[in-house]
Design a protein around this motif. Structure first.
Motif, PDB file in Angstrom:
ATOM      1  N   UNK A   1       0.848  -1.187   0.000  1.00 22.77           N
ATOM      2  CA  UNK A   1       0.000   0.000   0.000  1.00 22.77           C
ATOM      3  C   UNK A   1       0.887   1.241   0.000  1.00 22.77           C
ATOM      4  N   UNK A   2       0.417   2.258  -0.694  1.00 22.50           N
ATOM      5  CA  UNK A   2       1.014   3.575  -0.583  1.00 22.50           C
ATOM      6  C   UNK A   2      -0.068   4.471   0.012  1.00 22.50           C
ATOM      7  N   UNK A   3       0.303   5.205   1.046  1.00 26.33           N
ATOM      8  CA  UNK A   3      -0.657   5.992   1.810  1.00 26.33           C
ATOM      9  C   UNK A   3      -0.185   7.439   1.858  1.00 26.33           C
ATOM     10  N   UNK A   4      -1.111   8.364   1.645  1.00 22.87           N
ATOM     11  CA  UNK A   4      -0.843   9.795   1.755  1.00 22.87           C
ATOM     12  C   UNK A   4      -1.435  10.277   3.071  1.00 22.87           C
ATOM     13  N   UNK A   5      -0.582  10.852   3.905  1.00 19.97           N
ATOM     14  CA  UNK A   5      -0.993  11.336   5.221  1.00 19.97           C
ATOM     15  C   UNK A   5      -0.799  12.841   5.330  1.00 19.97           C
ATOM     16  N   UNK A   6      -1.520  13.402   6.287  1.00 24.85           N
ATOM     17  CA  UNK A   6      -1.355  14.785   6.704  1.00 24.85           C
ATOM     18  C   UNK A   6      -1.353  14.773   8.232  1.00 24.85           C
ATOM     19  N   UNK A   7      -0.478  15.528   8.862  1.00 20.81           N
ATOM     20  CA  UNK A   7      -0.369  15.499  10.316  1.00 20.81           C
ATOM     21  C   UNK A   7      -1.649  15.945  11.016  1.00 20.81           C
ATOM     22  N   UNK A   8      -2.424  16.822  10.388  1.00 22.87           N
ATOM     23  CA  UNK A   8      -3.653  17.303  11.015  1.00 22.87           C
ATOM     24  C   UNK A   8      -4.879  16.500  10.591  1.00 22.87           C
ATOM     25  N   UNK A   9      -4.971  16.144   9.308  1.00 24.07           N
ATOM     26  CA  UNK A   9      -6.158  15.465   8.795  1.00 24.07           C
ATOM     27  C   UNK A   9      -6.064  13.945   8.833  1.00 24.07           C
ATOM     28  N   UNK A  10      -4.880  13.410   9.067  1.00 21.52           N
ATOM     29  CA  UNK A  10      -4.704  11.956   9.078  1.00 21.52           C
ATOM     30  C   UNK A  10      -4.560  11.398   7.678  1.00 21.52           C
TER      31      UNK A  10
END
Length: 160
Positions: free
Chosen positions: A23-32
């Motif tokens: 899996x490749x996952x895109x994260x954001x520290x605030x939105x998850x």
């Protein structure tokens, strides 16, 4: 201040010739979690411990398997169009550094994130099935707007 999203690619490695999917996952520290997609790297027969040192078919090396080691890769947020490159045949996101050397002394280079446009698997790039790549590209382009590059961490789990 504009927070920068980041990517994590993870996949299980084993000793079978079958193509493993991660899996490749895109994260954001605030939105998850902003998105998660099926992806792979390498060819099934080289998706094993040490496969990061196989040119033309090995998995994209994790930074802890490089010499020297480094904290993370970077992915350019502006896709480049490579319609003439077999297996890419369209847009792709370059991964930097451009070239790395594994602990075994093997140089790996020209790594990209792109759709899997040929036989299943890759020569070391992170590839997604065509429908997954279209969704990844839409989300990645929207969420990374205003950023030149984002961090990429690669993590492998080993089945022994």
């Amino acid at each position: 201040m504009l927070k920068t999203p980041f990517l994590i690619f993870s996949m299980q490695l084993d000793n079978t010739p079958q193509l493993n999917q991660g899996r490749i996952v895109l994260y954001d520290f605030e939105q998850g979690c902003l998105g998660r997609w099926v992806a792979t790297s390498g060819l099934g027969m080289y998706q094993k411990i040490g496969g990061w040192s196989k040119q033309s078919g090995g998995v994209c090396p994790a930074t802890y398997q490089c010499n020297p080691t480094f904290a993370n890769y970077w992915v350019q947020t502006l896709a480049i169009n490579l319609p003439h490159i077999k297996g890419v045949e369209g847009e792709a996101y370059p991964i930097t550094p451009f070239a790395v050397r594994t602990k075994e002394g093997v140089q790996r280079s020209d790594l990209l994130i792109h759709k899997d446009a040929n036989a299943p698997g890759s020569l070391g790039c992170i590839v997604l099935p065509e429908d997954e790549f279209a969704d990844f590209q839409k989300t990645f382009d929207l969420q990374c707007l205003g950023h030149e590059q984002v961090k990429l961490w690669i993590q492998y789990d080993f089945e022994v």
